[in-house]
Each structure stands twice: as structure tokens, then as C-alpha cells.
Design an enzyme around this catalytic site. Sequence first.
Site, PDB file in Angstrom:
ATOM      1  N   ARG A  99       0.650  -0.854   0.433  1.00  0.00           N
ATOM      2  CA  ARG A  99      -0.169   0.280  -0.010  1.00  0.00           C
ATOM      3  C   ARG A  99       1.165   1.416  -0.123  1.00  0.00           C
ATOM      4  O   ARG A  99       0.597   2.551  -1.109  1.00  0.00           O
ATOM      5  CB  ARG A  99      -0.886  -0.418   1.065  1.00  0.00           C
ATOM      6  N   ASN A 128      -4.061   8.443   5.469  1.00  0.00           N
ATOM      7  CA  ASN A 128      -2.563   7.477   5.369  1.00  0.00           C
ATOM      8  C   ASN A 128      -2.989   7.997   6.849  1.00  0.00           C
ATOM      9  O   ASN A 128      -2.052   7.300   7.463  1.00  0.00           O
ATOM     10  CB  ASN A 128      -1.220   8.658   4.869  1.00  0.00           C
ATOM     11  N   HIS A 157       0.220   4.215  -2.542  1.00  0.00           N
ATOM     12  CA  HIS A 157       0.511   5.531  -1.904  1.00  0.00           C
ATOM     13  C   HIS A 157       1.036   5.916  -2.389  1.00  0.00           C
ATOM     14  O   HIS A 157       1.175   8.068  -2.430  1.00  0.00           O
ATOM     15  CB  HIS A 157      -0.238   5.674  -0.512  1.00  0.00           C
ATOM     16  N   HIS A 166      -6.321  -5.822  -2.497  1.00  0.00           N
ATOM     17  CA  HIS A 166      -7.123  -6.000  -1.132  1.00  0.00           C
ATOM     18  C   HIS A 166      -6.976  -7.360  -1.378  1.00  0.00           C
ATOM     19  O   HIS A 166      -7.927  -7.716  -0.487  1.00  0.00           O
ATOM     20  CB  HIS A 166      -8.582  -5.288  -1.651  1.00  0.00           C
TER      21      HIS A 166
HETATM   22  C1  HEM Z   1      -9.004   1.394  -6.469  1.00  0.00           C
HETATM   23  C2  HEM Z   1      -9.315   2.625  -5.195  1.00  0.00           C
HETATM   24  C3  HEM Z   1      -8.400   2.140  -3.627  1.00  0.00           C
HETATM   25  C4  HEM Z   1      -9.557   2.418  -2.949  1.00  0.00           C
HETATM   26  C5  HEM Z   1     -10.639   3.322  -2.184  1.00  0.00           C
HETATM   27  C6  HEM Z   1      -8.433   1.900  -1.233  1.00  0.00           C
HETATM   28  C7  HEM Z   1      -8.587   2.255   0.341  1.00  0.00           C
HETATM   29  C8  HEM Z   1      -8.343   1.647   1.517  1.00  0.00           C
HETATM   30  C9  HEM Z   1      -8.524   1.621   2.397  1.00  0.00           C
HETATM   31  C10 HEM Z   1     -10.041   2.807   3.076  1.00  0.00           C
HETATM   32  C11 HEM Z   1      -7.792   0.148   3.058  1.00  0.00           C
HETATM   33  C12 HEM Z   1      -8.172   0.121   4.649  1.00  0.00           C
HETATM   34  C13 HEM Z   1      -7.322   1.344   5.507  1.00  0.00           C
HETATM   35  C14 HEM Z   1      -7.427   1.213   6.765  1.00  0.00           C
HETATM   36  O1  HEM Z   1      -8.293   1.198   7.036  1.00  0.00           O
HETATM   37  O2  HEM Z   1      -6.492   1.959   7.165  1.00  0.00           O
HETATM   38  C15 HEM Z   1      -7.402   0.006   1.954  1.00  0.00           C
HETATM   39  C16 HEM Z   1      -6.663  -0.956   2.402  1.00  0.00           C
HETATM   40  C17 HEM Z   1      -5.233  -1.555   1.609  1.00  0.00           C
HETATM   41  N1  HEM Z   1      -5.019  -1.503   0.597  1.00  0.00           N
HETATM   42 FE1  HEM Z   1      -6.267  -0.502  -0.730  1.00  0.00          FE
HETATM   43  N2  HEM Z   1      -7.078   1.299  -1.858  1.00  0.00           N
HETATM   44  C18 HEM Z   1      -7.708   1.136  -3.037  1.00  0.00           C
HETATM   45  C19 HEM Z   1      -6.440   0.340  -3.999  1.00  0.00           C
HETATM   46  C20 HEM Z   1      -5.650   0.251  -3.383  1.00  0.00           C
HETATM   47  C21 HEM Z   1      -4.267  -0.763  -4.433  1.00  0.00           C
HETATM   48  C22 HEM Z   1      -4.370  -0.043  -6.434  1.00  0.00           C
HETATM   49  C23 HEM Z   1      -3.324  -1.104  -4.025  1.00  0.00           C
HETATM   50  C24 HEM Z   1      -2.180  -2.030  -4.428  1.00  0.00           C
HETATM   51  C25 HEM Z   1      -1.740  -2.237  -5.293  1.00  0.00           C
HETATM   52  C26 HEM Z   1      -4.032  -1.471  -2.786  1.00  0.00           C
HETATM   53  C27 HEM Z   1      -3.603  -1.835  -1.408  1.00  0.00           C
HETATM   54  C28 HEM Z   1      -4.135  -1.602   0.125  1.00  0.00           C
HETATM   55  C29 HEM Z   1      -3.621  -3.266   0.794  1.00  0.00           C
HETATM   56  C30 HEM Z   1      -3.084  -3.898   0.699  1.00  0.00           C
HETATM   57  C31 HEM Z   1      -4.160  -2.200   2.174  1.00  0.00           C
HETATM   58  C32 HEM Z   1      -4.225  -3.909   3.147  1.00  0.00           C
HETATM   59  C33 HEM Z   1      -2.817  -2.861   4.166  1.00  0.00           C
HETATM   60  C34 HEM Z   1      -2.848  -3.548   5.894  1.00  0.00           C
HETATM   61  O3  HEM Z   1      -3.720  -4.290   5.994  1.00  0.00           O
HETATM   62  O4  HEM Z   1      -1.688  -2.461   5.731  1.00  0.00           O
HETATM   63  N3  HEM Z   1      -5.604  -0.127  -2.734  1.00  0.00           N
HETATM   64  N4  HEM Z   1      -7.144   0.045   0.896  1.00  0.00           N
END
Ligand code: HEM
Length: 320
Positions: A64, A96, A68, A196
Site C-alpha cells: 500500500r 494515510n 500511495h 485488497h
Molecule cells: C481503488 C481504489 C482504492 C481505495 C479506495 C482503497 C482504499 C483502501 C482503504 C480504505 C484501506 C484500509 C485502510 C485502513 O483502514 O487503515 C485500504 C487498505 C489496503 N489497500 Fe487499498 N485502496 C484502493 C486501491 C488499492 C491499490 C491499487 C492497492 C495496491 C495495489 C491497495 C492496497 C491496499 C492494501 C494492501 C491494504 C491493506 C493495508 C494493511 O493492511 O496495512 N489498495 N485500501
Amino acid sequence: MKMVSRSCLYLGGIIMFSFVATAISGPLDPNFYDKVCPQALPAIKTVVLEALRQERRMGASLLRLHFHDCFVNGCDGSILLDSTSSFTSEKFSLANNNSARGFEVVDRIKWEVDRVCGRPVVSCADVLAVAARDSVFALGGPYWKVELGRRDSTTASITTADADIPAPFMNLPQLIDNFKKQGLDVKDLVVLSGGHTLGFSQCRAFRTRIYNDTNIDSTFARQLQAICPRVGGDSNLAPLDPTPAHFDTKYFSDLTLRKGLLPSDQALFNGGETDSLVKEYSSDLDDFGEDFTKSMIKMGNIKPLTGNRGQIRSNCRRAN
Ligand code: HEM
Ligand SMILES: *[C@@H]1O[C@H](CO)[C@@H](O)[C@H](O)[C@H]1NC(C)=O
Ligand SMILES: *[C@@H]1O[C@H](CO)[C@@H](O)[C@H](O)[C@H]1NC(C)=O
């Protein structure tokens, strides 16, 4: 002309043959550090694997961070900068703040890679790109050659981070538009959302979905309501798919069952133009892995600083 190179990798106890198209795109180069510091990439991998042994989730968090980083003025390590008198850190941006994690692991990687290279030759932006790849592979995902040679910014922009990192409340047209601004298409959106398949979300990001959405499996919603109350518990965690430490197709197959956790996840399978891609990835891990690789390389090529632009930071948290 040589179009395809074949490499045999022995990694993590599995023998794997990967066919890697030699990219002719952009100024980055997978062999960028081969001459100047051949120990660099193995050193990054070692620290990533060490971090994953301590906490599987760290792989998700590192993936992530790269995302970002790239979405805010390109992949230039800007997300890693702490605040100064002239700018506020992107760490405090909407997406973030109290959410992005893994900064200490990045510090350890950078310290180790600079130690083995004898001086700071690997940029913080490249550290993020390689750490993301190593994390995905360690958790069962595909392997790809990371294109390298990015340099680091000397400044960060919380305003751009707030404007450009997508929000979990976006609908499909908004998500498509958000990715389009980065030069990424609908397929990139769908397959990269497959990130995800790893990691967790806090309650605050999926509360509206489990209390107000209608396109949700009712049993799934009830289970999540036990974790995420209507009021309070904002930082309570739920996995983004049922197997948050395994790179698999569960993220997509759950979308087809109306079990996407974030509104932005379910938006990809809600009767719109992306339904067919979600279906395809839900039943074909090879296809998902192959397209994920392509789109990760594309994302990693967003506006890199190269040549004599930017710098190689000694400390990822501040400009030299
Ligand atoms: C398409 C639009 C996207 C949105 C709206 C989005 C939004 C989010 C949100 C809200 C979270 C949870 C964060 C939290 O609650 O602290 C999250 C987690 C995550 N996102 Fe996304 N995301 C998107 C795309 C992506 C992309 C493109 C990737 C990587 C290729 C990605 C990888 C991740 C990962 C791996 C997590 C888990 C992080 C952790 O457990 O520390 N996301 N995302
Ligand atoms: C970030 O989160 C902290 C709470 O940990 C809060 O005090 C602060 O106001 C937040 N910063 C921004 C810019 O929202
Ligand atoms: C659900 O929708 C209602 C009516 O629009 C709103 O008042 C409420 O805050 C929403 N609840 C959540 C958890 O988003």
C-alpha cells in the site's frame, strides 16, 4: 530482436519459471543497480522477509505504501518524508493518517541496503517498489522484475495526497476517473484493486457499507457489524478478504457474492462495466497474477524522477 527472456528462479523453496517481457517503456530499467550495487535487491528482500516473519500483515502495508507513493506526484518517495517548516507530511493526509504503516520497516531496509552498498545509491522510491514486489511474492503472489532508477523528491504535498489518493466511498465512475488521472485504465483499476487480497481495513472505512448499503450479503454485513459498531470502534480491523495473508482470487470471488468490504470494492461488481473482469479474475489466479504484474509495473512508472532530477536520500524521512 529478443522479445522474451526466460529466467529460472529459486525462491522461497519453489522452483518457478517466469517469462518476462523485456520492457521498452520509460526511463526505468530492471538492471539499474546490477553494476553499482548487485547486493542491493537481495538485501531488500532479506529485510522484507524478516519483517513478514514478525507480522504477515506488513506485506500488505508495504504494498500500500508504494501505491500511495505513486499516486501523489509520481513514485518519488514523497510519502516517506516527515513534516518540515515548509511542508506537512503526506503521512497526515486523509488516506494515510493513522492508517499508512511500515515506515520503520522502510527505515530498516534503507539502512541495510545503504550498508551493503557502502553508500546511499538506492532511492527510497525504489526501496518501496522492490519491497512491494517482494511482499506480494512472499505471500504467494506473482514475481516480476521491478523497473528501477527512480530518484527521491525533496518535498511532499498533503494537498495532492488528499486530492489524488482514492477514497473508499467513491463509486465506479469516480474510481475510473481517479485512475485515469494517473494514466491508468479500467483494467488497471480492477486488477490493482486486487491488492485488497492482502491486508486489513479499519471500521471507519467500511461502516457505511455494512449499515447502509443494499448490495451486500446480509450474513456478511451482520458478521461485520459485530466488529464495527455504529458508533465508536473506528479503528477496529476486518480483513479485506477472507485470506488477508495470501495472494489469491478470494477478493474477486467475494465481490461476486456481494461480500466486498469497502464500498469502492463492491463498486467493481455492481452491475457495471467492470463486472466481467471481476468474474474473470475470480476464477483465474494466473490471469490475475499476470495482469497484476503488468499493472504494478505501469503504476511504478508514474512520473518517476530520473537523470539528475531529485536526489538519493540518505534518510527516507528527510531530504539530504
Ligand atoms: C481503488 C481504489 C482504492 C481505495 C479506495 C482503497 C482504499 C483502501 C482503504 C480504505 C484501506 C484500509 C485502510 C485502513 O483502514 O487503515 C485500504 C487498505 C489496503 N489497500 Fe487499498 N485502496 C484502493 C486501491 C488499492 C491499490 C491499487 C492497492 C495496491 C495495489 C491497495 C492496497 C491496499 C492494501 C494492501 C491494504 C491493506 C493495508 C494493511 O493492511 O496495512 N489498495 N485500501
Ligand atoms: C491525524 O490523527 C491524529 C490522531 O491520531 C489527529 O490528532 C490529527 O488531527 C490528525 N491529523 C489530521 C491532519 O487530520
Ligand atoms: C446511513 O444513512 C443515514 C441516512 O442517510 C445516515 O443518517 C447515517 O449516518 C448513515 N449511517 C452510516 C453508518 O453511514
